[in-house]
Design an enzyme around this catalytic site. Structure first.
Site, PDB file in Angstrom:
ATOM      1  N   ASP A   1       0.836  -1.207   0.000  1.00 25.22           N
ATOM      2  CA  ASP A   1       0.000   0.000   0.000  1.00 25.22           C
ATOM      3  C   ASP A   1       0.869   1.256   0.000  1.00 25.22           C
ATOM      4  O   ASP A   1       0.393   2.341   0.335  1.00 25.22           O
ATOM      5  CB  ASP A   1      -0.959   0.007   1.199  1.00 25.22           C
ATOM      6  CG  ASP A   1      -0.233   0.097   2.535  1.00 25.22           C
ATOM      7  OD1 ASP A   1       1.014   0.071   2.552  1.00 25.22           O
ATOM      8  OD2 ASP A   1      -0.920   0.207   3.574  1.00 25.22           O
TER       9      ASP A   1
ATOM     10  N   GLU B   1      -6.905   4.820  14.948  1.00 21.52           N
ATOM     11  CA  GLU B   1      -6.887   4.593  13.498  1.00 21.52           C
ATOM     12  C   GLU B   1      -8.255   4.792  12.871  1.00 21.52           C
ATOM     13  O   GLU B   1      -8.372   5.308  11.756  1.00 21.52           O
ATOM     14  CB  GLU B   1      -6.351   3.194  13.187  1.00 21.52           C
ATOM     15  CG  GLU B   1      -4.917   2.953  13.623  1.00 21.52           C
ATOM     16  CD  GLU B   1      -3.944   4.000  13.111  1.00 21.52           C
ATOM     17  OE1 GLU B   1      -4.171   4.551  12.008  1.00 21.52           O
ATOM     18  OE2 GLU B   1      -2.957   4.281  13.805  1.00 21.52           O
TER      19      GLU B   1
END
EC number: 3.4.24.7
Length: 469
Positions: free
Chosen positions: A170, A219
């Site tokens: 990613d 997160e």
């Protein structure tokens, strides 16, 4: 965070604004730490090349100043010990100054009914513990917004959750144990909203290593569109600290509600606020000396002063003592035993340095002889020369003999008998330089125990070197 010793040999020379040649292995490691940190979180682009002394010096200095300003450090543009200490703390992998953008569009979800899927599980915890941590983390945000979160077991969800290691394709590889703990992407299609946790970390459900619930809650703030906060008490602060009771600060609530609006609950939750050390209205729950320093306590925070450092250190109590509760009500030091005692309700804890001693907490009745009518201690201070400890409860004071380990006869007394002029209520007290410093509300009284007179009336935060007070 406990301070490191002063770094006498700084990485910066007096007249240089770039990296000097490293003269030791430690310095070389610190140079690499600064370089990687600024590249990862402050958009320093070295194009994979070694950072040179002069060519990139100005940019490096500016990026360092940007980082120091974000974390509330002294803005010097130099990698001093305090700056390096922050850089070495475990943290979120999302940059502090540039959005973590892989998907175009607005940084919010159009749909308020979101789904999530846990693609795989860490071996560090049971599946049930992971499920519970993730569910609780989402619930923090749903409690203050119109958002709902539903777990699905297959297919594509809005927020995909996975435990991965190293390079996981990613463009944001993890770095092994410590350092970068996790990251998440802003709302959007594809990878948008997804959260990745570094499976090289040791994930726990307590205060040891890295608490999954705490990290996940942070997160998911990114998954919903929030950036990092400069408020050290906010859940969205980039560095990791486990503060015992994981909760959204008012700063977090204000941020998420600015995107999605408030929840539909008739009573809106209110989050804790981080103390402003130079706020003239600041009050304290407890104060104590500890090994020559003075520590002030407010809610879940401590403020720490040291004659060698001009700045006040502000952080969570759990940074020093993860086993202590928040909202401490009294504290005092027994210097000849190198011991500090903290009180909340009818319990107290004894600590030595950063260690809570075995067998604690204990109750105040058996240990000190208080009657059961005393439910909590307002303030306490131990007089070094005499070994007498004064406990303040409402408008009375008790005197305890540390050597005999018993209450002195004739106590309790009215506070005014032993300490005339300080009033009928004490919030906090400590001894320094032979004087007692009593605190009530925004006021502080410097008291001479020999003459039993008030010497000076001060504002409560006068110890914090504030320019305007």
């Amino acid at each position: 965070m406990p301070r490191l010793p002063l770094l006498l040999l700084l990485l910066w020379g007096t007249g240089s604004h770039g990296f000097p040649a490293a003269t030791s292995e430690t310095q070389e490691q610190d140079v690499e730490t600064v370089k990687k940190y600024l590249e990862n979180y402050y958009n320093l682009n070295s194009n994979g090349k070694k950072v040179e002394r002069q060519r990139n010096g100005g940019l490096i200095t500016e990026k360092l100043k940007q980082m120091q300003k974000f974390f509330g450090l002294r803005v010097t543009g130099k990698p001093d010990a305090e700056t390096l200490n922050v850089m070495k703390q475990p943290r979120c992998g999302v940059p502090d100054v540039a959005p973590f953008v892989l998907t175009p569009g607005k940084s919010c979800w159009e749909n308020t009914n979101l789904t999530y899927r846990i693609e795989n599980y860490t071996p560090d915890l049971s599946r049930a513990d992971v499920d519970q941590a993730i569910e609780k983390a989402f619930q923090l945000w749903s409690n203050v917004t119109p958002l709902t979160f539903t777990k699905v077991s297959e297919g594509q969800a809005d927020i995909m959750i996975s435990f991965v290691r190293g390079d996981h394709r990613d463009n944001s590889p993890f770095d092994g144990p410590g350092g970068n703990l996790a990251h998440a992407f802003q709302p959007g299609a594809g990878i948008g909203g997804d959260a990745h946790f570094d499976d090289d970390e040791w994930w726990t459900s307590n205060f040891q290593d890295y608490n999954l619930y705490r990290v996940a809650a942070h997160e998911f703030g990114h998954s919903l569109g929030l950036a990092h906060s400069t408020d050290i008490g906010a859940l969205m602060y980039p560095s990791y600290t486990f503060s015992g009771d994981v909760q959204l600060s008012q700063d977090d609530i204000d941020g998420i509600q600015a995107i999605y609006g408030p929840s539909q609950n008739p009573t809106q939750p209110v989050g804790p606020q981080t103390p402003e050390v130079c706020d003239s209205k600041l009050t304290f729950d407890a104060i104590t000396t500890i090994r020559g320093e003075v520590m002030f306590f407010k809610d879940r925070f401590y403020m720490r002063t040291n004659p060698l450092y001009p700045e006040v250190e502000l952080n969570f109590i759990s940074v020093f003592w993860p086993q202590l509760p928040n909202g401490l009500q009294a504290a005092y030091e027994v210097a000849d035993r190198d011991e500090v005692r903290f009180f909340k309700g009818n319990k107290y804890w004894a600590v030595k340095g950063q260690d809570v001693l075995r067998g604690y907490p204990r109750d105040i009745y058996r240990s000190f002889g208080f009657p059961r009518t005393v439910k909590s201690i307002d303030a306490a201070v131990s007089e070094e020369d005499t070994g007498k400890t004064y406990f303040f409860v409402a408008n009375k004071c008790w005197r305890y003999d540390e050597y005999k380990q018993s209450m002195d006869a004739g106590y309790p007394k009215m506070i005014a008998e032993d300490f005339p002029g300080i009033g009928n209520k004490v919030d906090a007290v400590f001894q320094k330089g032979g004087f007692f410093y009593f605190f009530h509300g925004r006021r502080q009284y410097k008291f001479d125990p020999q003459t039993k007179r008030i010497l000076t009336l001060l504002k409560a935060n006068s110890w914090f070197n504030c320019r305007k007070n």
